[in-house]
Design a protein around this motif. Structure first.
Motif, short mmCIF file in Angstrom:
data_model
loop_
_atom_site.label_atom_id
_atom_site.label_comp_id
_atom_site.label_asym_id
_atom_site.label_seq_id
_atom_site.Cartn_x
_atom_site.Cartn_y
_atom_site.Cartn_z
N ASN A 61 0.81 -1.22 0.00
CA ASN A 61 0.00 0.00 0.00
C ASN A 61 0.84 1.27 0.00
O ASN A 61 0.32 2.37 0.19
N TYR A 62 2.14 1.12 -0.22
CA TYR A 62 3.05 2.27 -0.14
C TYR A 62 3.95 2.35 -1.36
O TYR A 62 4.29 1.35 -1.99
N ILE A 63 4.35 3.58 -1.69
CA ILE A 63 5.24 3.86 -2.81
C ILE A 63 6.55 4.40 -2.25
O ILE A 63 6.55 5.31 -1.40
N CYS A 70 9.56 0.27 4.54
CA CYS A 70 8.43 0.45 5.46
C CYS A 70 8.05 -0.81 6.22
O CYS A 70 7.30 -0.75 7.20
N LYS A 71 8.55 -1.96 5.78
CA LYS A 71 8.08 -3.23 6.34
C LYS A 71 8.33 -3.34 7.84
O LYS A 71 7.45 -3.77 8.61
N TRP A 373 -1.29 4.86 0.04
CA TRP A 373 -2.51 5.02 -0.74
C TRP A 373 -3.50 5.88 0.04
O TRP A 373 -3.34 6.15 1.23
N LEU A 374 -4.56 6.26 -0.66
CA LEU A 374 -5.71 6.89 -0.02
C LEU A 374 -6.39 5.86 0.88
O LEU A 374 -6.52 4.70 0.49
N GLN A 380 -1.19 5.78 9.18
CA GLN A 380 -0.57 4.61 9.80
C GLN A 380 0.95 4.68 9.67
O GLN A 380 1.67 4.31 10.60
N TRP A 381 1.45 5.16 8.54
CA TRP A 381 2.90 5.33 8.40
C TRP A 381 3.42 6.36 9.42
O TRP A 381 4.49 6.18 10.01
N ALA A 382 2.65 7.41 9.63
CA ALA A 382 3.05 8.41 10.64
C ALA A 382 3.14 7.76 12.02
O ALA A 382 4.14 7.93 12.74
N TRP A 383 2.10 7.01 12.40
CA TRP A 383 2.12 6.37 13.73
C TRP A 383 3.27 5.37 13.84
O TRP A 383 3.99 5.35 14.84
#
Length: 393
Positions: A61-63, A70-71, A373-374, A380-383
Motif C-alpha cells: 500500500n506504499y510507494i 516500510c516493512k 494510498w488513499l 498509519q505510516w506516521a504512527w
C-alpha cells in the motif's frame, strides 16, 4: 538556551506520536512548530473525521524507491496497536469501504488524544516558533536558533511533513535539513491529487461537473477500482487520487466506465432480442446521459441497435471499457493530500529512523520517501515510523 534530550520539529501526526513514545521513556522532549496550532492537517483530514488508519495495511500500500523500507515499522507498530490506543480513549469510529476507519464525531478526538498523551508523557509543545539556524556541534549535540529562543538537544527528529496543502503551513524545511547534512532527497511531486485536463478535453468534459461513476482506472503500473468524479477543472474522486501517485507527466490513463459488465455482449444480446431502441437509450441504462453525449457523436447515438454492425458495437464498447485520456497535469500541492518522494530511505535505518551518517538525526512520517494510498495508510505510516523512532531517540 533551553536544553532537551529530544527536539522534534513538527507538531503533526508523526511528531506528536514520537514525543509520546520518547516521553514515556523518561526523555525530556520539546516539540517545535511554526504553526499557531498543533495538528492542523489531522483536523482537516477525512472531511473533518480523520481517516486515521485502515484494517488492511501492508507494504504493497506504499510507494517508495526502497519498497522494503516500510516493512519493519509497519510490522512493529500496527493498525491494531493504534486501535488499542483509540480504545483506551473510547473514541467511537466506523469502517467505510476498503477497510478505511474514520472517527464517528470529529478528527479533534484524535488530536485531543495525542495531546493528552503528550501531556502525560511530559512533552512540551512550543508553537509559533520559526527555526533560523540548525547545526550539529563537535559534541554531536544539535544547536537550534529560533525566533522564540535557542535550543540544544542530543536527538533531533524531523517530522515536518511534505509540501502538500501549503495554506496549512507546509514548507520544504525537512528536505532542507536533510540536504544540509548531505542526505539525498528523492524528487518530490504531488500525490493523491486531482487531474487537470488538456484544453480540448476540458471544454468537452467540464459540463459533466458533479457526475460520479464507479470505474477501474489504470496505467502501466497499477489499477484501482473506485469512483471517478468529473469536476469543472478535470477529474477527481478516489480512483483518480489513487492513480495520480503512480502517474507521470505525458502518460495516458485508461478508464473502464463499466467494469462490472461486458457491454459488447449486452448490446448484441439486446439486438438479438429485436430491441429497437436507439443506442443512446440503451447506454442511458448504464451511464449518465451527459457522459454518453460527451463520449460519442450524436449521429451514432441516434442510430437504433438493429442498424449497428458487430464492428460498431465493439467500437462503442471499447470506448466505454477502455476510455483513454491524457491528463494535462495535476492540481499540484495546493490540493494534494500527500507528497510523493522525500528523504531517501536508503540513508535511514528502517529500525530506528535514524540517519546512517548523522548520529542523533531522525526522520519520520511524510518527509520520508514513503507515500501511502488513499484510505488511512499515510496516517498509519506516521504512527508506525514515529513509534519506532520514539523507542530510540
Amino acid at each position: 538556551m533551553k536544553e532537551a534530550d529530544v527536539i522534534i520539529i513538527g507538531a503533526g501526526a508523526s511528531g506528536l506520536m514520537c514525543a509520546i513514545e520518547a516521553g514515556k521513556r523518561g526523555r525530556k522532549v520539546i516539540i517545535l512548530d511554526h504553526a499557531n496550532k498543533p495538528g492542523k492537517k489531522i483536523l482537516m483530514s477525512g472531511g473533518g473525521r480523520c481517516n486515521f488508519t485502515n484494517y488492511e495495511v501492508g507494504p504493497d500500500n506504499y510507494i517508495s524507491h526502497n519498497p522494503h523500507f516500510c516493512k519493519s515499522a509497519l510490522s512493529r507498530y500496527t493498525q491494531w496497536d493504534f486501535l488499542a490506543l483509540i480504545g483506551r480513549y473510547h473514541i467511537p469510529f466506523h469502517e467505510r469501504e476498503h477497510g478505511q476507519l474514520f472517527c464517528n464525531e470529529s478528527a479533534r478526538d484524535i488530536l485531543n488524544m495525542l495531546l493528552a498523551e503528550c501531556d502525560d508523557a511530559g512533552a512540551t509543545v512550543q508553537l509559533s516558533t520559526h527555526i533560523d539556524t540548525l547545526e550539529q556541534a563537535a559534541d554531536k549535540r544539535f544547536y537550534l536558533t529560533t525566533d522564540n529562543g535557542n535550543y540544544i538537544c542530543q536527538s533531533l527528529v524531523v517530522a515536518t511533513g511534505g509540501l502538500s496543502i501549503p495554506k496549512m503551513g507546509a514548507t520544504p524545511l525537512g528536505y532542507k535539513i536533510a540536504r544540509q547534512f548531505g542526505i539525498k532527497v528523492q524528487p518530490t511531486y504531488a500525490g493523491l491529487v486531482p487531474f487537470t485536463l488538456q484544453p480540448e478535453d476540458k471544454s468537452k468534459f467540464s459540463a459533466l461537473s458533479g457526475i460520479a461513476v464507479p470505474c477501474v482506472i489504470s496505467n502501466k503500473i497499477r489499477s484501482f477500482s473506485e469512483n471517478i468524479l468529473f469536476t469543472h477543472r478535470g477529474l477527481s474522486g478516489p480512483a483518480v487520487l489513487q492513480i495520480s501517485s503512480y502517474w507521470h507527466q505525458g502518460e495516458e490513463i485508461s478508464i473502464n466506465l463499466l467494469p462490472r459488465i461486458n457491454l459488447d455482449e449486452e448490446l448484441k444480446s439486446k439486438r438479438q432480442q429485436k430491441i429497437n431502441s436507439k443506442l443512446k437509450v440503451c447506454l442511458g441504462g448504464y451511464l449518465p446521459k451527459r457522459l454518453i453525449s460527451s463520449l460519442f457523436a450524436e449521429e451514432i447515438l441516434e442510430r437504433s441497435l438493429q442498424d449497428l454492425s458487430d464492428t460498431q458495437i465493439r467500437q462503442v464498447s471499447e470506448q466505454i471499457h477502455n476510455w483513454t485520456i491524457k491528463p494535462g497535469g495535476t492540481e499540484g500541492y495546493r490540493t494534494a493530500e500527500v507528497t510523493c518522494g522525500g528523504v531517501d530511505c536508503d540513508a535511514i535505518s528502517s529500525k530506528t529512523m535514524e540517519s546512517k551518517a548523522v548520529p542523533g538525526l531522525y526522520f519520520i512520517g511524510e518527509v520520508l520517501d514513503v507515500t501511502g494510498w488513499l484510505g488511512g495508510y499515510n496516517f498509519q505510516w506516521a504512527w508506525s515510523s514515529a513509534w519506532c523512532a520514539g523507542q530510540y531517540v
